[in-house]
Write a protein that holds these residues in place. Structure first.
Motif, PDB file in Angstrom:
ATOM      1  N   MET A 196       0.847  -1.197   0.000  1.00  0.00           N
ATOM      2  CA  MET A 196       0.000   0.000   0.000  1.00  0.00           C
ATOM      3  C   MET A 196       0.888   1.255   0.000  1.00  0.00           C
ATOM      4  N   SER A 197       0.583   2.232  -0.872  1.00  0.00           N
ATOM      5  CA  SER A 197       1.389   3.442  -0.966  1.00  0.00           C
ATOM      6  C   SER A 197       1.197   4.336   0.259  1.00  0.00           C
ATOM      7  N   LYS A 198       2.156   5.260   0.462  1.00  0.00           N
ATOM      8  CA  LYS A 198       2.061   6.196   1.597  1.00  0.00           C
ATOM      9  C   LYS A 198       0.802   7.050   1.489  1.00  0.00           C
ATOM     10  N   GLN A 199       0.447   7.444   0.260  1.00  0.00           N
ATOM     11  CA  GLN A 199      -0.749   8.259   0.045  1.00  0.00           C
ATOM     12  C   GLN A 199      -2.001   7.498   0.485  1.00  0.00           C
ATOM     13  N   ASN A 200      -2.094   6.228   0.082  1.00  0.00           N
ATOM     14  CA  ASN A 200      -3.253   5.416   0.464  1.00  0.00           C
ATOM     15  C   ASN A 200      -3.314   5.190   1.972  1.00  0.00           C
ATOM     16  N   LYS A 201      -2.137   4.980   2.584  1.00  0.00           N
ATOM     17  CA  LYS A 201      -2.087   4.816   4.041  1.00  0.00           C
ATOM     18  C   LYS A 201      -2.605   6.069   4.747  1.00  0.00           C
ATOM     19  N   LEU A 202      -2.220   7.243   4.226  1.00  0.00           N
ATOM     20  CA  LEU A 202      -2.670   8.511   4.816  1.00  0.00           C
ATOM     21  C   LEU A 202      -4.178   8.670   4.655  1.00  0.00           C
ATOM     22  N   LEU A 203      -4.696   8.327   3.468  1.00  0.00           N
ATOM     23  CA  LEU A 203      -6.140   8.440   3.232  1.00  0.00           C
ATOM     24  C   LEU A 203      -6.923   7.513   4.160  1.00  0.00           C
ATOM     25  N   ILE A 204      -6.442   6.279   4.325  1.00  0.00           N
ATOM     26  CA  ILE A 204      -7.128   5.330   5.221  1.00  0.00           C
ATOM     27  C   ILE A 204      -7.065   5.814   6.667  1.00  0.00           C
ATOM     28  N   PHE A 205      -5.934   6.432   7.054  1.00  0.00           N
ATOM     29  CA  PHE A 205      -5.819   6.982   8.414  1.00  0.00           C
ATOM     30  C   PHE A 205      -6.862   8.081   8.634  1.00  0.00           C
ATOM     31  N   ILE A 206      -7.032   8.954   7.641  1.00  0.00           N
ATOM     32  CA  ILE A 206      -8.033  10.030   7.762  1.00  0.00           C
ATOM     33  C   ILE A 206      -9.435   9.437   7.838  1.00  0.00           C
ATOM     34  N   LEU A 207      -9.700   8.417   7.018  1.00  0.00           N
ATOM     35  CA  LEU A 207     -11.004   7.739   7.074  1.00  0.00           C
ATOM     36  C   LEU A 207     -11.238   7.121   8.455  1.00  0.00           C
ATOM     37  N   THR A 208     -10.171   6.573   9.038  1.00  0.00           N
ATOM     38  CA  THR A 208     -10.273   5.957  10.371  1.00  0.00           C
ATOM     39  C   THR A 208     -10.610   7.004  11.425  1.00  0.00           C
ATOM     40  N   VAL A 209      -9.929   8.166  11.350  1.00  0.00           N
ATOM     41  CA  VAL A 209     -10.212   9.261  12.299  1.00  0.00           C
ATOM     42  C   VAL A 209     -11.624   9.801  12.062  1.00  0.00           C
ATOM     43  N   GLY A 210     -12.036   9.841  10.773  1.00  0.00           N
ATOM     44  CA  GLY A 210     -13.393  10.279  10.455  1.00  0.00           C
ATOM     45  C   GLY A 210     -14.436   9.350  11.046  1.00  0.00           C
ATOM     46  N   ALA A 211     -14.189   8.035  10.946  1.00  0.00           N
ATOM     47  CA  ALA A 211     -15.094   7.043  11.549  1.00  0.00           C
ATOM     48  C   ALA A 211     -15.148   7.244  13.059  1.00  0.00           C
ATOM     49  N   PHE A 212     -13.972   7.526  13.664  1.00  0.00           N
ATOM     50  CA  PHE A 212     -13.910   7.791  15.105  1.00  0.00           C
ATOM     51  C   PHE A 212     -14.776   8.990  15.465  1.00  0.00           C
ATOM     52  N   GLY A 213     -14.646  10.087  14.699  1.00  0.00           N
ATOM     53  CA  GLY A 213     -15.397  11.308  15.003  1.00  0.00           C
ATOM     54  C   GLY A 213     -16.897  11.127  14.903  1.00  0.00           C
ATOM     55  N   ILE A 214     -17.333  10.403  13.872  1.00  0.00           N
ATOM     56  CA  ILE A 214     -18.773  10.222  13.663  1.00  0.00           C
ATOM     57  C   ILE A 214     -19.369   9.259  14.695  1.00  0.00           C
ATOM     58  N   ILE A 215     -18.681   8.154  14.959  1.00  0.00           N
ATOM     59  CA  ILE A 215     -19.173   7.223  15.987  1.00  0.00           C
ATOM     60  C   ILE A 215     -19.104   7.870  17.366  1.00  0.00           C
ATOM     61  N   ASN A 216     -18.075   8.694  17.580  1.00  0.00           N
ATOM     62  CA  ASN A 216     -17.940   9.468  18.803  1.00  0.00           C
ATOM     63  C   ASN A 216     -19.188  10.307  19.051  1.00  0.00           C
ATOM     64  N   THR A 217     -19.648  10.975  17.978  1.00  0.00           N
ATOM     65  CA  THR A 217     -20.850  11.808  18.067  1.00  0.00           C
ATOM     66  C   THR A 217     -22.069  10.960  18.418  1.00  0.00           C
ATOM     67  N   GLU A 218     -22.137   9.750  17.822  1.00  0.00           N
ATOM     68  CA  GLU A 218     -23.289   8.871  18.058  1.00  0.00           C
ATOM     69  C   GLU A 218     -23.264   8.255  19.454  1.00  0.00           C
ATOM     70  N   MET A 219     -22.124   7.628  19.814  1.00  0.00           N
ATOM     71  CA  MET A 219     -22.052   6.837  21.041  1.00  0.00           C
ATOM     72  C   MET A 219     -21.634   7.645  22.271  1.00  0.00           C
TER      73      MET A 219
END
Length: 389
Positions: free
Chosen positions: A1-24
């Motif tokens: 996996m390229s560094k760019q893809n790793k960075l994008l997945i990391f942002i998606l992971t933090v985004g999932a954290f933020g949205i679930i954080n809001t819910e739970m």
């Protein structure tokens, strides 16, 4: 996996954290919300239940409607709505407005997750897709694990509004990161609504949906009452209950990492073995739940299996309908929310009718009911052929 893809997945992971954080995260501050709006805690609980119900309803429909829209724009829209909803929640003194500030973001929540899961899977080879998706699930688990104690701590030490501000800040950071770092992601081959809905004609899709509803019922029908179980069956203190809940959450994150590897290595064996393995955990819990040390050990093991189960659920539905990934992820979100609702409702009935210790039976029964669907799907479906399309 390229560094760019790793960075994008990391942002998606933090985004999932933020949205679930809001819910739970709201679960941890319900008493403070009740005080703030001068309502009962049970009425404040509508902020949780209505959010989950809205996600269950909008799960298949919203990703379908947004399936032709640039994924970057769609995610920015969702994150922006979440930030605005959090800001409204900070300043409103009207409970009806507070509910609207929760329900409206919940309508759009499935759009973000379907895009995140699809993008994570598309960033790697098909064989490695479960591992990439499992990283986004780490954000979901972290949101569940850290969201509740962080929100509770901020509300108890400062104020309820500061907790809501924390949710807003996390989502705002992800909004900026998505805006600046993500490339434009137009949908190259837009599937017609009819083509996506046609996956509902396949028996394999319905077998997968029913199995996922039952598997999530097995996990959350029992987990929803973990605090009550620890209090009444294990007779532990409030501080120890908090520790056990965090232990379960940390184990859940470990389970996500393990699941990515297991599903990449041999998905079918993992799925078939799961109900049996979790069933053994529940049987041991039933007989040793009154002892603190065995309960702590089983909570750790149970948490790992719960993390694996979340990944299995997503894989099971999306692999049944790979030709419509966004719609399939929407079906996954609806199925797990429906499973949680059913499991929690039946779990409550078992507790009121038989006693708290017997809530474990909800898990065992749900697992037993899921087995015919899993076995029949395996008989009908060759994953190698399906994933190679």
């Amino acid at each position: 996996m390229s560094k760019q893809n790793k960075l994008l997945i990391f942002i998606l992971t933090v985004g999932a954290f933020g949205i679930i954080n809001t819910e739970m995260g709201v679960i941890g501050i319900l008493p403070y919300i009740a005080d703030h709006f001068h309502i009962s805690v049970s009425k404040a609980g509508l902020l949780v239940s209505l959010f989950a119900l809205t996600v269950a309803i909008s799960g298949p429909t919203m990703p379908l409607l947004f399936s032709g829209i640039n994924r970057k724009k769609a995610m920015l829209l969702v994150l922006g709505i979440f930030v605005l909803g959090n800001i409204v929640s900070i300043f409103t003194s009207n409970f009806a407005i507070a509910i609207m500030a929760r329900v409206i973001p919940a309508i759009f929540q499935p759009i973000y997750f379907t895009a995140a899961f699809t993008m994570a899977a598309n960033s790697v080879s098909k064989e490695e897709a479960p591992k990439a998706v499992s990283k986004v699930f780490i954000g979901v688990s972290a949101g569940m694990v850290l969201g509740v104690p962080i929100a509770s701590f901020l509300a108890s030490t400062v104020s309820f509004q500061i907790s809501m501000a924390f949710f807003a800040i996390v989502n705002a950071i992800v909004f900026i990161a998505t805006l600046v770092i993500f490339p434009s992601m137009p949908v190259k081959e837009r599937l017609s609504y009819g083509a996506q809905l046609s996956v509902l004609k396949k028996p394999i899709t319905w077998l997968s949906i029913v199995a996922v509803i039952l598997l999530n019922s097995a996990i959350f029908g029992v987990y929803s009452y973990l605090a009550e179980y620890l209090k009444t069956v294990t007779n532990t203190s409030g501080k120890l209950i908090s520790f056990m809940l965090v232990l379960f959450g940390v184990a859940n994150i470990i389970g996500n990492i393990v699941a990515g590897k297991l599903l990449t290595k041999n998905a079918i064996k993992t799925v078939v073995a799961f109900p049996f393995a979790l069933g053994v955990v529940y049987i041991i819990l039933f007989f040793t739940g009154q002892f603190t040390v065995p309960m702590a050990i089983m909570t750790l093991v149970w948490g790992i299996f719960a993390g694996i189960g979340s990944n299995i659920n997503q894989y099971w539905i999306t692999s049944a309908a790979p030709e419509a990934p966004d719609f399939a992820n929407g079906l996954f979100l609806s199925s797990v929310n429906l499973g949680t609702t059913i499991g929690t409702t039946v779990g409550g009935l078992f507790i009121s009718g038989l006693g708290t210790q017997y809530v474990v039976l909800v898990g065992v029964i749900s697992l037993l009911l899921s087995l015919p669907c899993i076995m029949l799907r395996n008989y009908m479906y060759n994953p190698t052929k399906q994933l190679s399309k």
